[in-house]
Design an enzyme around this catalytic site. Sequence first.
Site, mmCIF file in Angstrom:
data_model
loop_
_atom_site.group_PDB
_atom_site.id
_atom_site.type_symbol
_atom_site.label_atom_id
_atom_site.label_comp_id
_atom_site.label_asym_id
_atom_site.label_seq_id
_atom_site.Cartn_x
_atom_site.Cartn_y
_atom_site.Cartn_z
ATOM 1 N N ASP A 149 0.812 -1.226 0.000
ATOM 2 C CA ASP A 149 0.000 0.000 0.000
ATOM 3 C C ASP A 149 0.844 1.274 0.000
ATOM 4 O OD1 ASP A 149 -2.583 -0.984 -0.198
ATOM 5 O OD2 ASP A 149 -2.884 -1.118 1.973
ATOM 6 N N ARG A 207 -10.424 6.023 9.950
ATOM 7 C CA ARG A 207 -8.976 5.900 10.111
ATOM 8 C C ARG A 207 -8.403 6.908 11.114
ATOM 9 N NH1 ARG A 207 -6.757 2.822 5.764
ATOM 10 N NH2 ARG A 207 -8.321 1.262 5.247
ATOM 11 N N ARG A 215 0.009 -1.612 7.631
ATOM 12 C CA ARG A 215 0.623 -0.405 7.057
ATOM 13 C C ARG A 215 1.523 0.334 8.045
ATOM 14 N NH1 ARG A 215 -2.808 3.333 3.080
ATOM 15 N NH2 ARG A 215 -0.644 3.841 2.511
ATOM 16 N N HIS A 262 -11.461 7.339 3.726
ATOM 17 C CA HIS A 262 -10.540 8.470 3.901
ATOM 18 C C HIS A 262 -11.240 9.715 3.344
ATOM 19 C CE1 HIS A 262 -6.641 5.863 3.789
ATOM 20 N NE2 HIS A 262 -6.760 6.359 5.001
ATOM 21 N N CYS A 300 -4.854 9.444 -3.764
ATOM 22 C CA CYS A 300 -4.163 8.553 -2.821
ATOM 23 C C CYS A 300 -2.696 8.362 -3.217
ATOM 24 C CB CYS A 300 -4.813 7.176 -2.783
ATOM 25 S SG CYS A 300 -6.549 7.183 -2.373
HETATM 26 N N1 ARG Z 1 -5.315 0.052 0.755
HETATM 27 C C1 ARG Z 1 -5.079 1.358 1.281
HETATM 28 C C2 ARG Z 1 -5.714 1.495 2.652
HETATM 29 O O1 ARG Z 1 -6.764 0.945 2.861
HETATM 30 C C3 ARG Z 1 -5.609 2.400 0.349
HETATM 31 C C4 ARG Z 1 -5.308 3.787 0.774
HETATM 32 C C5 ARG Z 1 -5.912 4.838 -0.091
HETATM 33 N N2 ARG Z 1 -5.416 6.111 0.222
HETATM 34 C C6 ARG Z 1 -6.122 7.241 0.307
HETATM 35 N N3 ARG Z 1 -5.485 8.351 0.496
HETATM 36 N N4 ARG Z 1 -7.425 7.244 0.257
HETATM 37 O O2 ARG Z 1 -5.204 2.111 3.542
#
Ligand code: ARG
Length: 289
Positions: free
Chosen positions: A80, A150, A105, A179, A282
């Site tokens: 990621d 998040r 992550r 996000h 992203c």
């Molecule tokens: N797979 C990543 C996650 O779930 C994707 C992140 C996407 N990033 C963003 N800025 N929306 O964290």
Amino acid sequence: MSTQTTAPDSTGQTRIAQRRTYLMCRPEYFTVSYTINPWMEPANPTDTELAVRQWQALYDTYISLGHEVHLIDPIEGLPDMVYTANGGFIIDGVAYGAKFRYAERQPEGPAFMEWFAANGFTVADPEAVNEGEGDFLLAGDVILAGTGFRSTDDSHRELERVFGKDVVSLTLTDPRFYHLDTALSVLDPVQGENGVERANIAYLPGAFDEASRRLLEERFPDAIHVSDDDGAVFGLNSSSDGYNVIISPRAKGFERQLRERGYNPVMVDLSELLLGGGGIKCCTLELRR
Ligand code: ARG
């Protein structure tokens, strides 16, 4: 870059392209091997070479528009990392580091902070869980900050302390738009009254709770409201230099809305990276010196 301006649109505003500096990460190790958002399905095959080609098209687009793009080395086992927007949040040379919610992550946080430090940024070590510019967007003089999935409320207060700016907290409620940058896009700054800098934005109303929708309505009465169809193809996960707005070719209605307001939509398809739940924004972290 020569600044492009267009004729003023119906609201009397002229769009001006500003040279930007971005941080990107080539998706050499991209795959979907875990699920931390509803888009990710490890059973579906991914094509890493296609992801790299699509990513390269985005990189080339930025370069051809006159922007400066820095690269951070991808790390094997961190698929990621291509989504650099999550690596931190930077204003005036100060980089507030990311502290990722999910274990998969978490090693990315220190990797990005190392890059910031090595490249002359002052790093603010985060205490609160936050996913950088994925959830924090600079809109004129204020920071719009997402929470709900998040980044935490505590990170919004930490943001306020680090940057000394007003932070407007917005709560996301639809798990597909986990996000802030999947549901809201900052298009360009506008000089408001008393030297206050405001911004034009676009957003997907259905991605927010009632109170946040009201806040957005009050603060941004002229915002573009994007349709559910365009939201669902990550139309809002776009990046704007004030005139050129890089968007998904699938976001047809948003493309029209942008043209009507004097912006220049530029289509870049990142379908492969959508398998990881990410798009154009992203893959783009703004470096503000
Ligand atoms: N797979 C990543 C996650 O779930 C994707 C992140 C996407 N990033 C963003 N800025 N929306 O964290």
